[in-house]
Each structure stands twice: as structure tokens, then as C-alpha cells.
Design a protein around this motif. Structure first.
Motif, PDB file in Angstrom:
ATOM      1  N   GLU A 220      48.017  22.664  12.437  1.00  0.00           N
ATOM      2  CA  GLU A 220      48.116  23.372  11.161  1.00  0.00           C
ATOM      3  C   GLU A 220      49.531  23.895  10.945  1.00  0.00           C
ATOM      4  O   GLU A 220      50.132  24.486  11.830  1.00  0.00           O
TER       5      GLU A 220
ATOM      6  N   TRP B 200      50.947  18.075   9.678  1.00  0.00           N
ATOM      7  CA  TRP B 200      49.935  18.625   8.775  1.00  0.00           C
ATOM      8  C   TRP B 200      50.427  18.606   7.334  1.00  0.00           C
ATOM      9  O   TRP B 200      49.697  18.205   6.418  1.00  0.00           O
TER      10      TRP B 200
ATOM     11  N   GLY C  66      49.620  26.117   4.963  1.00  0.00           N
ATOM     12  CA  GLY C  66      49.643  25.691   6.357  1.00  0.00           C
ATOM     13  C   GLY C  66      50.014  26.820   7.291  1.00  0.00           C
ATOM     14  O   GLY C  66      49.394  26.999   8.350  1.00  0.00           O
TER      15      GLY C  66
END
Length: 283
Positions: free
Chosen positions: A142, A147, A217
Motif C-alpha cells: 500500500e 500500488w 495510498g
């Protein structure tokens, strides 16, 4: 002579030092035991003249890399390095402990990594306390470049990416849905493909859509990893390393402070600089 290496999935940074002085530094492609076998890693080393010219002079190697967590994967890297550097004693460890050393030295604290991948841990000042984090680019990462690229491509393929970004992305990369799916699911080393979009995200960080993508994120990373660590290990400083943490430091600090009431200490882009100083002093 000593060698200190910090490797993510995308790049590996090398520093060589002799008699308390850095003699050379360079960057190569990343070395990750998840993604490469011993033969390919050895071939990779043989392509670098700095390593070839100094292979027999190096007496100690400190290698820290993404994916170098289990004994099996550490041994894979160690075997290759011992074959190439025939006179060296080799230490192989995870990139998390390298990040901790580079920001905390021998002091305790909570370390977060957000670069090509992401991870977090509590550092005692001597070792990392094991946890269930660091699940890789498919299940986790993440906030990392992997990501961010996944989210960018997902929005592109579901036609939810703003038209100006969509047009810019197509002009720059000549992509389509079929090619993306092929590269992500069937081609070797899909992380290299995902990381090829890193600069696009960074170049467009002031676009509201990209700003929110990056912020989401970082928010998810802090909520998933940093908050639980702070609950388990209260009253500790929180430091970060990695290209995303550094390049989006203002967003990271904003999210941490305003949404989680977390004060972030040191943010270091490339741990290698502090690592080589640390081990020069140790030797």
C-alpha cells in the motif's frame, strides 16, 4: 575493503569503502530473491566492472534487500555473493532493518518503508521485531510505487481516469487494456512493468486526481501498519525511508498529522548514505 548494499525491487545501491573512506558508489538493477534465481543474480554481478575490479579486495559485505527475509531467501543471496566475492564474509538481511539503522542508528523506534514496495516494523535498536507485514506487490505494498501504478492502470482500464491523464498516459506509453493484462499477468517480472509508471505519477503529482490517489495510498499504509505498531509500541519516534515517502513527504506529513495525529521524524530517500557511514564506523 567493505561493501554495503541496499536493494529494492527496482534498484540496488552499492557503496565500497576502504580504510574509513568511501571509494566508489553506483546503482544497479534490483536484486530480489523472490524474483530472481542464483544464476541470473550472478550474471547480473558479472556485468558490473566496479564489482569485477574489486571482487577479491572486498573482505566484508553487508547486503540488505527487499525479499531477503526468510533463511531460504537469505541463503540464496549469500551463496551468490560468496561465489562472486571469494574473500568476503557476507551478511544478508531484510531492507527493513537497513532502513531502521539508517534513521535510528542504535536507538529504538518504528520504521516505515514506502518505495517500490512498502513495509513497517518496530526496531529495538538491535533487531526488528517480526510481524505479518511485507506481503508483497500482489497482496500489499500500500502506498508504494507498485500500488500507485496498479491504481493508475485500474482507473485507466475501467475508464475512470480523467481524460487529460488518460490521453497523456496513452501518448507516453502506447498502452491498451490487452497489453496491460499481458504484462501484469503473463510476462516475467511484472513489478518492472508497474514501476515503469513511477515517473508518470510523480510528474503529475499536482494533478488533483493523482494527489488523491497518492494520498489514499499513504492513508491506507498508515492506518494498516503504523497505527497498530504505535498502539503496540507506544512512545516511539516514527521514521520513514523510500522514494515515495521522500518525494511525497508533504502529503505524508499532512495525512499523518491531520488524520492520525502522528508526528513523523526523519524521512530518508536512500538509506545507503547513512548505512555506509554506520558500517565505516563499525569497522
Amino acid at each position: 575493503m567493505i561493501a554495503v548494499v541496499y536493494s529494492g525491487s527496482r534498484f540496488s545501491d552499492w557503496r565500497l569503502a576502504d580504510k574509513g573512506r568511501i571509494t566508489t558508489g553506483f546503482r544497479m538493477n534490483g536484486i530480489n530473491p523472490y524474483l530472481q534465481d542464483e544464476r541470473s543474480i550472478l550474471q547480473h554481478l558479472h556485468k558490473n566492472t566496479n564489482l569485477i575490479n574489486n571482487a577479491e579486495k572486498i573482505k566484508r559485505i553487508y547486503f540488505f534487500g527487499a525479499g531477503s527475509s526468510s533463511k531460504e531467501r537469505k541463503d540464496k543471496i549469500k551463496n551468490v555473493l560468496e561465489r562472486f566475492f571469494v574473500n568476503a564474509r557476507v551478511r544478508v538481511d531484510h531492507d527493513v532493518i537497513a532502513s531502521a539503522i539508517s534513521t535510528f542508528g542504535d536507538e529504538r523506534g518504528i520504521i516505515g518503508i514506502i518505495g517500490s514496495g512498502s513495509n513497517a516494523a518496530y526496531y529495538t535498536g538491535k533487531k526488528i521485531i517480526d510481524n505479518n507485514y511485507g506481503l508483497g506487490y500482489i497482496l500489499a505494498d500500500e502506498g508504494a510505487t507498485n500500488w500507485n501504478s496498479q491504481q493508475l492502470l485500474k482507473h485507466y482500464m475501467t475508464e475512470s481516469l480523467p481524460i487529460d491523464l488518460r490521453d497523456k498516459l496513452e501518448r507516453q506509453f502506447n498502452i491498451d487494456k490487452k497489453m496491460i493484462l499481458e504484462r501484469v499477468y503473463f510476462a516475467p517480472q511484472p513489478t518492472n512493468f508497474l514501476n515503469s509508471f513511477t515517473d508518470f505519477v510523480l510528474d503529475n503529482k499536482d494533478h488533483l486526481f493523482i494527489n488523491q490517489l497518492v494520498k489514499n495510498g499513504l492513508r491506507t499504509f498508515i492506518k494498516t501498519y503504523i497505527k497498530p505498531l504505535m498502539k503496540e509500541y507506544p512512545d516511539n519516534d516514527v521514521n520513514f525511508t523510500g522514494s515515495v515517502a521522500f518525494n511525497y513527504e508533504n502529503i505524508l506529513r499532512e495525512v499523518a498529522t491531520e488524520e492520525f495525529n502522528i508526528s513523523i521524524g526523519t524521512v530518508v530517500k536512500e538509506p545507503i548514505h547513512n548505512l555506509i557511514k554506520y558500517y565505516i564506523n563499525k569497522n
